[in-house]
Design an enzyme around this catalytic site. Sequence first.
Site, PDB file in Angstrom:
ATOM      1  N   HIS A  30      46.104  49.340  80.014  1.00 47.77           N
ATOM      2  CA  HIS A  30      44.796  48.936  80.532  1.00 47.77           C
ATOM      3  C   HIS A  30      43.756  48.777  79.433  1.00 47.77           C
ATOM      4  CE1 HIS A  30      46.566  50.275  84.377  1.00 47.77           C
ATOM      5  NE2 HIS A  30      45.723  49.425  84.915  1.00 47.77           N
ATOM      6  N   GLY A  31      43.980  49.365  78.275  1.00 50.50           N
ATOM      7  CA  GLY A  31      43.021  49.208  77.194  1.00 50.50           C
ATOM      8  C   GLY A  31      43.145  50.305  76.153  1.00 50.50           C
TER       9      GLY A  31
END
Length: 356
Positions: free
Chosen positions: A199-200
Amino acid sequence: ISFYTFQTLSYSIDVYKRKLEPTKDIIAFSAFVCFFPQLVAGPLERATNLLPQFYKKREFEYEKAVDGMRQILWGLFKKVVIADNCALIVNTVFENSEDYSGSSLLIGAVFFSFQIYCDFSGYSDIAIGTSRLFGFNLMQSFAFPCLSRDIAEFWRRWHISLSTWFRDYLYIPLGGSQGGIGMKVRNTFIIFLVSGFWHGANWTFIIWGLLNALYIMPSIILNTNRHNIEIVAKGKFLPSFRDFFNILITFSLTVLAWVFFRAESVGHALIYLKGIFNKSLFSLPVLNSNFISIKVLFLLLSFFIIVEWLGRNSIYTLENFALISPLKRRMFYLIILFLIIIYGVTTKTEFIYFAF
């Protein structure tokens, strides 16, 4: 890029493992890679399911098109009425968390849980419904995760296309659950940490993944992670008290984890949680929105929860609504359209998962 990469990776791995014959049709392969409804945010399709559908001649099917439109309608309602209205509150609360009481911060966290679910599953409904208009069947991406009775069930029902991708191409190759408790625990932590990192590159996502790994660990160790396979209260109108309590606990745990997902930093998330758990938690929440009153939003959420509960035994929420009488069905569609027109947020609001 992430969905595009994962989808083409699955093709390459399946060909390598001889689960799939490499295609010689460059048009079909390009269409599989670039299929527009689901390219930007899923469902994350497998070549074994989607690619063969490009080889077939398709003819317009009225019933399939109506079914697709029905799913698009509910997806649109979830996005512009529920998710986008929740976002107006959530953004204000998270960006000014020091100004709100514990009860208001708790409501903000709960609203974000509804926002991310309705935003992401709303997109999936629209993508799947649009694909059905063209004669394509995509895999189910959400299966009523908010009605889960434990974290293991939640992750079987949340973003199914991605969670099964990690299972098939990471968890099982690592040894899955074949090597005893130690290997199961190790592989589960790897899966959730990788999911967070996907997701990051932010510690908030890593901690979010770690929290979910910790949540699911008791069921992994006690081997109870396959206990709740069927949807809750299947064939019944209401859940038992035990099921209701388990749903409430599971939802509460996910709400706390989502705080890390939404916060700008780990420090922000810890301050937010500290703000919730103090004596102001028992005060009346004070929340404002320039677009919609909080009472109306609660009514809309209640309507949404009731419809989701009534449709929980189907593949998607409105699927079995086709079985009710034509007059009632059309009246219900008009109600949804009315709510979209009156309470839908018309300003541009990006889908959350466009960022990933």
